[in-house]
Design a protein around this motif. Sequence first.
Motif, PDB file in Angstrom:
ATOM      1  N   GLY A  11      -3.249 -15.002  -4.193  1.00  0.00           N
ATOM      2  CA  GLY A  11      -3.020 -13.341  -4.098  1.00  0.00           C
ATOM      3  C   GLY A  11      -1.241 -13.707  -3.742  1.00  0.00           C
ATOM      4  O   GLY A  11      -0.407 -14.664  -4.220  1.00  0.00           O
ATOM      5  N   LEU A  12      -0.545 -12.539  -3.532  1.00  0.00           N
ATOM      6  CA  LEU A  12       0.610 -12.146  -3.136  1.00  0.00           C
ATOM      7  C   LEU A  12       0.584 -12.151  -2.097  1.00  0.00           C
ATOM      8  O   LEU A  12       0.624 -11.526  -1.338  1.00  0.00           O
ATOM      9  N   THR A  13       2.103 -12.457  -1.755  1.00  0.00           N
ATOM     10  CA  THR A  13       3.065 -12.469  -0.086  1.00  0.00           C
ATOM     11  C   THR A  13       4.519 -10.795  -0.896  1.00  0.00           C
ATOM     12  O   THR A  13       4.922 -11.296  -1.750  1.00  0.00           O
ATOM     13  N   ILE A  14       4.508 -10.572  -0.468  1.00  0.00           N
ATOM     14  CA  ILE A  14       5.668  -9.889  -0.086  1.00  0.00           C
ATOM     15  C   ILE A  14       5.824  -9.539   0.976  1.00  0.00           C
ATOM     16  O   ILE A  14       6.198  -9.157   2.183  1.00  0.00           O
ATOM     17  N   VAL A  20       9.307  -7.660   7.457  1.00  0.00           N
ATOM     18  CA  VAL A  20       7.695  -7.374   6.873  1.00  0.00           C
ATOM     19  C   VAL A  20       7.390  -8.327   6.397  1.00  0.00           C
ATOM     20  O   VAL A  20       7.937  -8.356   4.796  1.00  0.00           O
ATOM     21  N   THR A  21       6.284  -9.006   5.892  1.00  0.00           N
ATOM     22  CA  THR A  21       5.862  -9.420   5.539  1.00  0.00           C
ATOM     23  C   THR A  21       4.318  -9.358   5.458  1.00  0.00           C
ATOM     24  O   THR A  21       3.321  -8.641   6.512  1.00  0.00           O
ATOM     25  N   GLY A  22       3.599  -8.689   3.750  1.00  0.00           N
ATOM     26  CA  GLY A  22       2.512  -8.672   3.456  1.00  0.00           C
ATOM     27  C   GLY A  22       1.530  -9.786   3.021  1.00  0.00           C
ATOM     28  O   GLY A  22       2.253 -10.666   1.603  1.00  0.00           O
ATOM     29  N   LEU A  82       6.079   0.972  -3.445  1.00  0.00           N
ATOM     30  CA  LEU A  82       5.989   0.149  -2.319  1.00  0.00           C
ATOM     31  C   LEU A  82       6.072   0.528  -0.817  1.00  0.00           C
ATOM     32  O   LEU A  82       6.236  -0.270  -0.440  1.00  0.00           O
ATOM     33  N   GLU A  83       6.522   2.072  -0.588  1.00  0.00           N
ATOM     34  CA  GLU A  83       6.582   1.814   0.742  1.00  0.00           C
ATOM     35  C   GLU A  83       5.394   2.369   1.177  1.00  0.00           C
ATOM     36  O   GLU A  83       4.368   1.929   1.863  1.00  0.00           O
ATOM     37  N   TRP A  84       3.849   2.792   0.393  1.00  0.00           N
ATOM     38  CA  TRP A  84       2.690   2.513   0.581  1.00  0.00           C
ATOM     39  C   TRP A  84       2.301   1.510   0.243  1.00  0.00           C
ATOM     40  O   TRP A  84       1.331   0.110   1.611  1.00  0.00           O
ATOM     41  N   ILE A  85       2.875   0.715  -0.301  1.00  0.00           N
ATOM     42  CA  ILE A  85       1.688  -0.771   0.118  1.00  0.00           C
ATOM     43  C   ILE A  85       2.526  -1.697   0.998  1.00  0.00           C
ATOM     44  O   ILE A  85       1.729  -2.436   1.982  1.00  0.00           O
ATOM     45  N   ARG A  86       3.558  -1.727   1.452  1.00  0.00           N
ATOM     46  CA  ARG A  86       3.955  -2.109   3.000  1.00  0.00           C
ATOM     47  C   ARG A  86       3.386  -1.249   3.788  1.00  0.00           C
ATOM     48  O   ARG A  86       3.139  -2.112   4.776  1.00  0.00           O
ATOM     49  N   ALA A  87       3.002   0.237   3.731  1.00  0.00           N
ATOM     50  CA  ALA A  87       2.597   1.071   5.294  1.00  0.00           C
ATOM     51  C   ALA A  87       0.881  -0.055   5.029  1.00  0.00           C
ATOM     52  O   ALA A  87       0.318   0.306   6.310  1.00  0.00           O
ATOM     53  N   ASN A  88       0.306  -0.001   4.305  1.00  0.00           N
ATOM     54  CA  ASN A  88      -0.882  -0.248   3.723  1.00  0.00           C
ATOM     55  C   ASN A  88      -1.452  -1.336   3.640  1.00  0.00           C
ATOM     56  O   ASN A  88      -2.428  -2.198   2.934  1.00  0.00           O
TER      57      ASN A  88
END
Length: 368
Positions: A11-14, A20-22, A82-88
């Motif tokens: 997977g991917l880490t942002i 904040v890290t997802g 990007l905002e969505w992927i951060r919140a979720n």
Amino acid sequence: MHPELTTEATGLTIRWPDGVTGTYPYIWLRDTDPAGFHPQTGERAFDLTSVPLDIMAEDVAVSGGGLVLRWPGADRPSRFDLEWIRANRPGQRRADAADIPPVPWRAEIAAEGIPRADAQAVLTDDAALADWLAVTKRYGLAIVTGLPDDPEAGVAVARRVGHLRETNFGTTFEVVSKPDPNNLAYTADALPLHTDLTNQDLPPGYQFLHCLANEAAGGGSTFCDGAAVAEDLRLRDPAALDLLVRVQVPFRFHDADTDIRARKPVIRTDADGRVTEVCFNAHLADILDLPAEEMTGFYRAYRVFMQMTRDPAYGIALKLSGGEMVVFDNRRVMHGRQAFDPATGFRRLRGCYVDRGEWDSRIRVLAR
Ligand code: OGA
Ligand code: ZN
């Protein structure tokens, strides 16, 4: 500033500039691609089995405020806001306006502390309805005032929330003392604190009891917050709480037309151990059929809980007047009634139920 992307095999880490890290498994990103949802209904249309579990993106980039992933063999990339992927990000609960934590209450709240709302406001003003739905969910109990002397008036408030939950007592029911009762509620007897219809696979959620007349001597209403009792039991007697969560109690209601049974624990907790449901009705408990060696231990725990529901530290009492309606979460707050003398005056309540899911849906729709 752009977030920093790190790709791994799975997977991917942002990492965003604020720290904040997802971490996003590829299979989740593929399954969650916004293009995989039906444009009108918003339902997932993507077939999860059409890609391998170990799918990997060929290319990952941030471009134009979005996260873009290219998949092997796919004719178009996935694009996420990007905002969505951060919140979720995985592990993060989706924002939910109906996620209103319960506020446990005990006798100190007193009848005066029960949240009240005017029926007309709840019926005609969306903001008043939203406030009332939230506060009633928080305390599990509220009083609606100013209802007209019309047996449909309380039902109209319930319908403003959602669909009514029909049961073997009907879509709505009349609580009056009747000559040939099939339920203790339809006598003039006292009703100890209980939750309704514990014999149902899913006991009804919110209960609405509109008082049309309460002129007899007696007939006061009693309430206690089952969640508060259960949380205190956890501290006072954790072994008893554990048994009430684990042991399946058989419940049964039967009359000429029905024989409705369900087995369930008296207390349910969520994955974090918080109390989510209380299911307690001594009249509907069927013959306990536990193995003999578990029986006395369970009775001990059950009696401790039963005695706590009668402790004045928890209960509140009030006498409803015509034009008032109590609304309470029947899967949390226990209700009861003091005996009344039907020779001294008429007493009539009209009731109905709206399940928790309908309640929460109305909260979310009003919050849009
Ligand atoms: C009931 C009930 C309370 C009352 O109908 O389930 O608990 O006040 N009634 O009559
Ligand atoms: Zn009841």
